[in-house]
Design a protein around this motif. Structure first.
Motif, PDB file in Angstrom:
ATOM      1  N   ARG A  48      -5.614  10.335   6.696  1.00  0.00           N
ATOM      2  CA  ARG A  48      -4.670   9.346   6.151  1.00  0.00           C
ATOM      3  C   ARG A  48      -5.381   8.620   5.025  1.00  0.00           C
ATOM      4  O   ARG A  48      -6.494   8.115   5.200  1.00  0.00           O
ATOM      5  N   LEU A  83      -4.935   5.545   2.280  1.00  0.00           N
ATOM      6  CA  LEU A  83      -4.179   4.370   1.837  1.00  0.00           C
ATOM      7  C   LEU A  83      -4.647   3.989   0.443  1.00  0.00           C
ATOM      8  O   LEU A  83      -5.848   3.883   0.178  1.00  0.00           O
ATOM      9  N   GLU A 105      -8.650   2.908   1.985  1.00  0.00           N
ATOM     10  CA  GLU A 105      -9.052   3.357   3.332  1.00  0.00           C
ATOM     11  C   GLU A 105      -8.785   4.849   3.464  1.00  0.00           C
ATOM     12  O   GLU A 105      -7.758   5.354   2.997  1.00  0.00           O
ATOM     13  N   PRO A 164       0.829  -1.205   0.000  1.00  0.00           N
ATOM     14  CA  PRO A 164       0.000   0.000   0.000  1.00  0.00           C
ATOM     15  C   PRO A 164       0.867   1.260   0.000  1.00  0.00           C
ATOM     16  O   PRO A 164       2.028   1.238   0.411  1.00  0.00           O
ATOM     17  N   GLN A 185      -3.889   1.243  -2.944  1.00  0.00           N
ATOM     18  CA  GLN A 185      -3.297  -0.067  -3.213  1.00  0.00           C
ATOM     19  C   GLN A 185      -3.889  -0.622  -4.504  1.00  0.00           C
ATOM     20  O   GLN A 185      -5.116  -0.656  -4.666  1.00  0.00           O
ATOM     21  N   ARG A 236       0.770   5.350   1.283  1.00  0.00           N
ATOM     22  CA  ARG A 236       0.071   6.277   2.190  1.00  0.00           C
ATOM     23  C   ARG A 236       0.321   7.710   1.758  1.00  0.00           C
ATOM     24  O   ARG A 236       1.458   8.101   1.449  1.00  0.00           O
ATOM     25  N   ARG A 237      -0.784   8.470   1.759  1.00  0.00           N
ATOM     26  CA  ARG A 237      -0.690   9.904   1.540  1.00  0.00           C
ATOM     27  C   ARG A 237      -1.507  10.603   2.618  1.00  0.00           C
ATOM     28  O   ARG A 237      -2.611  10.165   2.944  1.00  0.00           O
ATOM     29  N   ASP A 238      -0.975  11.694   3.163  1.00  0.00           N
ATOM     30  CA  ASP A 238      -1.687  12.467   4.178  1.00  0.00           C
ATOM     31  C   ASP A 238      -2.068  13.817   3.603  1.00  0.00           C
ATOM     32  O   ASP A 238      -1.257  14.455   2.905  1.00  0.00           O
TER      33      ASP A 238
END
Length: 792
Positions: free
Chosen positions: A756, A758, A734, A702, A760, A704-706
């Motif tokens: 947050r 996610l 998510e 996965p 994928q 992740r980007r914030d």
């Protein structure tokens, strides 16, 4: 119902012992509570006549008697006796030398120097009673020398039946005899009752003003009786052994006929019935301010629902219950009026309970009396009065109205076989109905059975099938296992989740189940539910439990108070139960689940810092009940909850419950030393399962980007998440909130929310271009719908 066995043997021939009969009756549904002998064992006890009585030379309280014992001795026996009632010429009971009594054996001996050749006996010494003042006194015609056991019928047993309320037909010896004849196939020998021809023309007018309550009333006058005569010994024995006390010959006869036929009757002193313009008997309901003194000495202020027998000016008796003392038959009575009536069970039922006493008459009438025996019982009593007390009788006056119908009931052979599991056959069924004395006819395999007037319990087809089972014998009906095919039942993937699973989830999360009353205090409803129109109880069990609950909160808060008062500070409880409400005067019932949590989040231990449970701890428990479904929380105000710490629970935008902290006002009012977090949900919303959906598990890592966006304070996080999830790219797996900030570096009325994200791929690794496109799509959604900007 108590009766001596010898009485029953005179009415029906049966070839079995008392113990065997008791077993047969019990197995046929007439429970025999006990079978006890009339008297304990003793022998060589005979009737004796006291020929002379002289004072003992050496004792003031003793007497020396010469006693004639018939053929047992050529000469009178000398017996020393200490009884004060011994007199010359009396007939009594003597135990001879060698006699064995319950507590001693009789031997020849000397008493204060005088020889004694036996003992004159009291009833206590023979074990007949527990206390007795003197010797047994027998009638003058008792023959000296015969066995006292034989004379008094002491080789007998007393049966006590524990009858169920539906078997009123067995409250008389005729009914018991019919039952025994049917069970044992014995011959019935009921006495033939013949009408007694009147000798005088005197009659008493009868006016039945309540024909529905008294469909049949019979009566006749008897003049010139002698009440000083003795009731026959055989009748005395039957009455005493049936548990009744002896009063006078007329009353004894009335009681005897009641025990014999099951028909209660009453005798009035004719001279005490008001003559007026015309002497009459009236059957009516009591009127206000009437009083009646009963035979038991109780003086009643009559209620208007009590049926009475009255003359032209006053009540004489409570119909079907008890006679009045002002018209009772006494020692000087010479003229009487005997009544025999059928009172409707509905008119008598419950009256004894209301009055606080019962009687033999009310016990029978409220269950139903054989109305075909009403006149015959009067004829039977009249004949006995003439035989014992003498006198002359007048004609019977009868007033008859609509008696209960005895319509034929259809009983099908196939139905009998289906219910009992036994195919009796037409001939055997007919034989059982004949033995039960049920009038019947047969058409094909169907019986048309007419219930007798004595059996008010026979109404429907199954009642007669039960009678066949009794006659055949319950123990002879084979026990057969039911035959059924066993198939595995399919369990759908989507449907209703069992309540048991909800309990398991909550118990696993450290909650304990409680059960409270559905009846609550009116004040609880007003305080905790804002409900000023609760469902009220007509007959509450307590003044503080007078309405039905519309919420489970009240009971849980009461449980919390109970625990806190007993130094239990950590309370985690739940309840599943019914709640009641009104909607446009229509009462509704729903099932809810409610939880209360108070005190520490975890049990006290060294490894975890103490912390009181808060809104978000309990919110997590709510979400666990719905997983994997998503639910929403919306800020709202509830009467029981803190206005700034409460929310409405939604699913698919429909409200299904509440969650929040208890309002400080109720915490103070109900004397709670600490607050609590509560939630309540509709079971119907909880019980729906989602269809599981299969998803491919990605083999790729996965990404992740914030993002942090700035929005107005009024915009809720839930609305932002809802908007992003509704328009997200399929690569986004998510989205969750991880930070909330408001303060310096932000405009007034603004807040910053950091999410947050996610991402994928399921088929390949995502490129930077694909990732940026998905994230920018989410930012654009927030900007378009809420005016959100990225926090710089």
């Amino acid at each position: 119902m108590k009766f001596p066995g010898n009485w029953l043997r005179k009415l029906v021939d049966y070839q079995c012992s008392d113990e065997e009969l008791a077993h047969k009756l019990t197995m046929a549904g007439l429970e025999v509570e006990s079978v006890v002998p009339v008297a304990p064992f003793f022998d060589k006890v005979v009737i004796a006549e006291v020929m002379s009585v002289q004072k003992h030379a050496n004792a003031d309280r003793l007497r020396v008697c010469k006693v004639d014992v018939g053929n047992y001795s050529d000469e009178p026996l000398q017996i020393v006796c200490g009884a004060q009632n011994v007199t010359e010429g009396m007939k009594t009971v003597c135990a001879l030398i060698g006699a064995r009594l319950p507590e001693l054996n009789i031997r020849q001996g000397k008493i204060r120097g005088v020889e004694s050749f036996g003992m004159l006996c009291s009833a206590r010494e023979l074990g007949l009673v527990s206390e007795a003042d003197g010797l047994i006194e027998l009638p003058d015609d008792a023959p000296a020398g015969i066995s006292f056991r034989e004379y008094d019928g002491l080789d007998d047993s007393i049966f006590t039946l524990k009858l169920t309320p539906n078997r009123a037909d067995c409250l008389g010896m005729f009914g018991i005899a019919r039952e025994v004849a049917a069970i044992t196939a014995g011959k019935l020998n009921l006495p033939e009752i013949k009408p007694v021809n009147p000798e005088i023309a005197d009659v008493l007018r009868i006016r039945v003003e309540e024909p529905q309550s008294c469909p049949l009333y019979c009566g006749r006058i008897v003049k010139g009786i002698i009440t000083s005569t003795q009731t026959p010994l055989w009748m005395n024995q039957y009455l005493v052994r049936a548990g009744l006390r002896l009063i006078n010959p007329v009353v004894d006869i009335i009681n005897y006929v009641m025990l014999e036929t099951g028909q209660p009757m009453h005798a009035f002193d004719l001279a005490k019935i008001e003559k007026g313009a015309e002497q009459e008997i009236r059957v009516r309901y009591a009127v206000a301010n009437e009083r009646l003194r009963l035979l038991n000495g109780e003086c009643l202020d009559l209620q208007e629902d009590l049926l009475v027998i009255a003359d032209s000016s006053k009540p004489l008796a409570l119909a079907g219950i008890m006679g009045g003392s002002e018209s009772e038959v006494e020692g000087g009575t010479t003229d009487i009026f005997i009544e025999s009536a059928f009172f409707s069970p509905a008119a008598i039922s419950g009256k004894s309970f209301k009055l606080g006493f019962s009687s033999d008459s009310s016990h029978r009438f409220e269950r139903g009396v054989d109305f075909s025996m009403t006149r015959n019982a009067l004829e039977r009593a009249t004949a006995l009065v003439l035989d014992i007390c003498g006198g002359k009788i007048g004609p019977v006056v009868e007033v008859s109205n609509d008696l209960p119908r005895r319509d034929a009931v259809e009983v099908r052979q196939k139905r009998i076989a289906k219910i009992l599991g036994v195919d009796f056959g037409i001939e055997l069924i007919s034989e059982y109905f004949r033995r039960l004395q049920f009038g019947h006819s047969v058409s094909g395999d169907t019986f048309y059975v007419v219930p007798p007037a004595s059996r008010f319990d026979l109404v429907i087809e199954e009642d007669f099938i039960e009678e066949l089972a009794r006659m055949h014998g319950y123990d002879l009906i084979p026990a057969q296992l039911p035959k059924a095919s066993a198939h595995m039942l399919t369990e759908p993937e989507i449907g209703i989740a069992p309540v048991k699973r909800l309990r398991q989830i909550l118990v696993a999360r450290d909650y304990q189940e409680v059960i409270n009353y559905t009846f609550v205090d009116t004040q609880w409803e007003a305080d905790l539910c804002g409900n000023n129109l609760p469902v009220k109880l007509k007959n509450p069990i307590a003044s503080h439990m007078d309405v039905m609950r519309s919420s489970l909160f009240g009971g849980l808060i009461n449980n919390l108070q109970f625990n806190l008062n007993r130094k239990q500070s950590r309370v985690r409880i739940f309840e599943i139960g019914s709640c009641f409400s009104k909607d446009n005067d229509e009462e509704k019932e729903v099932e809810n689940l409610a939880v209360l949590c108070s005190g520490n989040v975890h049990p006290e231990q060294w490894g975890v810092t103490d912390r009181d449970v808060d809104f978000y701890d309990v919110k997590m428990d709510v979400e666990s009940l719905f997983w994997p479904r998503n639910i929403d929380f919306e800020s709202a105000v509830h009467p029981a909850l803190h206005p700034g710490k409460s929310a409405r629970i939604l699913i698919d935008k429909s409200p299904i419950g509440w969650i929040g902290e208890l309002h400080p006002r109720w915490q103070r009012k109900y004397h709670l030393s600490q607050s609590a977090i509560l939630f309540e949900l509709q079971i119907e919303a909880l019980a729906s399962d989602l269809l599981p959906m299969m998803q491919v598990l990605s083999k790729f890592p996965p990404v992740r980007r914030d993002i942090a966006v700035v929005v107005e304070n009024e915009v809720s996080m839930a609305k932002l998440l809802e908007a992003m999830n509704s328009e997200k790219d399929k690569s986004v797996s998510e989205i969750s909130l991880f930070d909330l900030y408001s303060g310096e570096n932000l405009e007034q009325g603004k807040k910053s929310l950091a999410f947050r994200i996610l991402l994928q791929g399921t088929e390949k690794n995502l490129t930077d271009q694909e990732i940026d496109q998905a994230v920018n799509g989410l930012i654009n959604v927030l900007g378009r719908k809420f005016g959100a900007t990225l926090r710089g």
